[in-house]
Structure formats: C-alpha cells, structure tokens
Design a protein around this motif. Sequence first.
Motif, PDB file in Angstrom:
ATOM      1  N   MET A 295       0.336  -1.179   0.419  1.00  0.00           N
ATOM      2  CA  MET A 295       0.213   0.108  -0.326  1.00  0.00           C
ATOM      3  C   MET A 295       0.918   0.897  -0.132  1.00  0.00           C
ATOM      4  O   MET A 295       2.453   1.240   0.300  1.00  0.00           O
ATOM      5  N   VAL A 296       0.632   2.234  -0.512  1.00  0.00           N
ATOM      6  CA  VAL A 296       1.538   3.408  -0.410  1.00  0.00           C
ATOM      7  C   VAL A 296       0.391   4.894   0.157  1.00  0.00           C
ATOM      8  O   VAL A 296      -0.829   4.785  -0.837  1.00  0.00           O
ATOM      9  N   GLU A 297       0.272   5.366   1.106  1.00  0.00           N
ATOM     10  CA  GLU A 297      -0.420   7.029   1.503  1.00  0.00           C
ATOM     11  C   GLU A 297      -0.395   7.732   0.198  1.00  0.00           C
ATOM     12  O   GLU A 297       1.050   8.687  -0.060  1.00  0.00           O
ATOM     13  N   LEU A 298      -0.662   8.647  -0.291  1.00  0.00           N
ATOM     14  CA  LEU A 298      -0.903   9.846  -1.218  1.00  0.00           C
ATOM     15  C   LEU A 298      -1.711  10.951  -0.855  1.00  0.00           C
ATOM     16  O   LEU A 298      -2.486  10.858   0.723  1.00  0.00           O
ATOM     17  N   GLY A 299      -1.814  11.953  -0.693  1.00  0.00           N
ATOM     18  CA  GLY A 299      -1.713  13.151  -0.103  1.00  0.00           C
ATOM     19  C   GLY A 299      -2.019  13.809   1.140  1.00  0.00           C
ATOM     20  O   GLY A 299      -2.706  14.417   1.481  1.00  0.00           O
ATOM     21  N   HIS A 300      -1.264  13.306   2.105  1.00  0.00           N
ATOM     22  CA  HIS A 300      -1.576  13.345   3.782  1.00  0.00           C
ATOM     23  C   HIS A 300      -1.337  15.171   3.031  1.00  0.00           C
ATOM     24  O   HIS A 300      -0.628  16.155   2.274  1.00  0.00           O
ATOM     25  N   SER A 301      -2.048  16.181   4.563  1.00  0.00           N
ATOM     26  CA  SER A 301      -2.049  17.382   4.253  1.00  0.00           C
ATOM     27  C   SER A 301      -0.282  17.846   4.264  1.00  0.00           C
ATOM     28  O   SER A 301       0.458  18.969   3.748  1.00  0.00           O
ATOM     29  N   GLU A 302       0.702  17.287   5.142  1.00  0.00           N
ATOM     30  CA  GLU A 302       2.032  17.849   5.053  1.00  0.00           C
ATOM     31  C   GLU A 302       2.495  17.902   3.599  1.00  0.00           C
ATOM     32  O   GLU A 302       3.253  18.501   3.036  1.00  0.00           O
ATOM     33  N   ARG A 303       2.022  16.749   2.716  1.00  0.00           N
ATOM     34  CA  ARG A 303       2.292  16.819   1.850  1.00  0.00           C
ATOM     35  C   ARG A 303       2.058  18.122   0.271  1.00  0.00           C
ATOM     36  O   ARG A 303       2.978  18.642  -0.192  1.00  0.00           O
ATOM     37  N   ARG A 304       0.975  18.309   0.352  1.00  0.00           N
ATOM     38  CA  ARG A 304      -0.151  19.397  -0.065  1.00  0.00           C
ATOM     39  C   ARG A 304       0.611  20.633   0.844  1.00  0.00           C
ATOM     40  O   ARG A 304       0.823  21.690  -0.481  1.00  0.00           O
ATOM     41  N   GLU A 305       0.980  20.935   1.458  1.00  0.00           N
ATOM     42  CA  GLU A 305       1.037  22.010   1.837  1.00  0.00           C
ATOM     43  C   GLU A 305       2.677  22.582   1.708  1.00  0.00           C
ATOM     44  O   GLU A 305       3.242  23.755   1.395  1.00  0.00           O
ATOM     45  N   HIS A 306       3.892  21.143   2.203  1.00  0.00           N
ATOM     46  CA  HIS A 306       4.816  21.775   1.864  1.00  0.00           C
ATOM     47  C   HIS A 306       5.497  21.223   0.805  1.00  0.00           C
ATOM     48  O   HIS A 306       6.816  22.000   0.250  1.00  0.00           O
TER      49      HIS A 306
END
Length: 267
Positions: free
Chosen positions: A94-105
């Motif tokens: 599985m793979v995590e995508l779109g975390h708010s930290e990725r969106r913001e930073h």
Amino acid sequence: MVDGSRPVWIGTSWKMNKTLAEAAAFIDRLSAAPIPRSVQPFVLPAHTALAAARARLPRDSPVRLGAQNAHWAAEGAWTGEISMRMAADAGATMVELGHSERREHFNETDQTIARKVAAALDHDLVPLVCVGEPTEVRDRGDAESFVADQVTAALARAAPGSVGACLIAYEPIWAIGARGRPASEVEVAPVMSAIATAVAELTGGGRACALLYGGSVSVGNAAELLRSPHTDGLFVGRAAWDIEGFLALMRVGAAHVEVNCASQNNI
C-alpha cells in the motif's frame, strides 16, 4: 462502523521517525504479538526501513506494510523520489498519498495526487488517500463538501471498478499533529458520510472503499471514533509509534468488532 464481515483497519505512519534498529525492534515485537483476526494492522515506515521491516516479518504475517509516498512515473530523472514499482519491490502493498503535509509543504495538488492514485493501482498497490479540511473551512460549515471534492478529485483517474480497492483516510487538518484538537464522533460522522456518498457516486454503488479516521487518535478516544457509522478503521499517529500503544489500539479495534457483531446477532 465495522459490520463484522470486514476487518477493522488499525495502522500508523511513522513519518520521519525511527532508525533501522528502532524499526526492527517495533516489528519484532509486533510479529511476536497475537493479532486478532478481526483486525487488519498496517505500518508505513520511512523508505529507509521498508525493506528491512518486510524482511523481519514472517511470510504469513497479516501485517501490511506501505510506503509514505511514491511518484507517479515508473522511472526517470526524479531526484529524491521513489516509484510505485520500487515501493512494491521493497515490500510495500500500500502507499499513502495526499497527506496534508505533502499538500502544504511539497505543493502537491489534487491533480498530482490523482496521477499517483492511478499509478499505485497500476502497480497493484492499495492507495491510502488522505483528505481533510483546514480550520477555516470547518468554521464556515463547508467541511463535507470540501472533503468530498478532495475524494472525487483524487479518484478521478481511477477506473470505477478499481475505486473499491482504495482506502480513504479522513484527517481534518485541525485535528492532526502535536497541536491538533481531538475530534468527537459527532464532528467526524457527517464528513465520513459525505465521503461514503462521494465514493458511491464514483462506483455506481459498487464495492465501497474502506474509510479510516485519523487525527489525535488515542486509546482513550478510539472506541468512540469507531462508532461513527461509516468508519472502518483508524489511521493513527503518535499514539501508535510505541509498540505498546499500537497493540492497545488493536485490542480496542477487536473489542469494537466483537461488540458490534454481538449487537447485530441480537437484532
């Protein structure tokens, strides 16, 4: 609310934490612990520890491992990135995508997240898509529409028949992180319902995604959050970085399934 026919998901992302030795110690303890059949545990180590964690898990372990991010391209000149193929090769399912930290930073947009979701599905990885509203959106009463739009955008490139293979994690930005405010089930439930509706529209009523909640989850509030009608599990931060906390949360999840099954049998 888990209906008894599906496991309750209990998982954590280690973010930028744990050395190889620390990761090994956690995985060894987890491997030695009894894991309830009604719980689907998952752990998302840092990229550096993913292959080592996979190597330490027994082949028949029910624990799923995932990457915290990956690129949509199969390969190429993307310095500092890893591809979905590389994540799978290192042991991720599985793979995590779109975390708010990725969106913001890291300036990730709905469009780049949609490309990553499609790439993950192409490589037989389960996309764990993170969505959630900031405080100002919550305060003006637009949380449900904001998050539903995020879900629709993230799954825009996925074929309707593959949407059900995804996981959606609702993580309101105001509830996550060291300064996050724990959310109540009353605050969570309407947004989870909106996510379920958005997914149903995309699939035409077909197989539904498992929906998880994350944001200041603890052993103390986990049972309440799982009572939300559309919540199939929990995506936990700090409370699950210590193995004892993770095991305690699995026990809460298992107890929730038992209580729910018992209530259904009495109907």
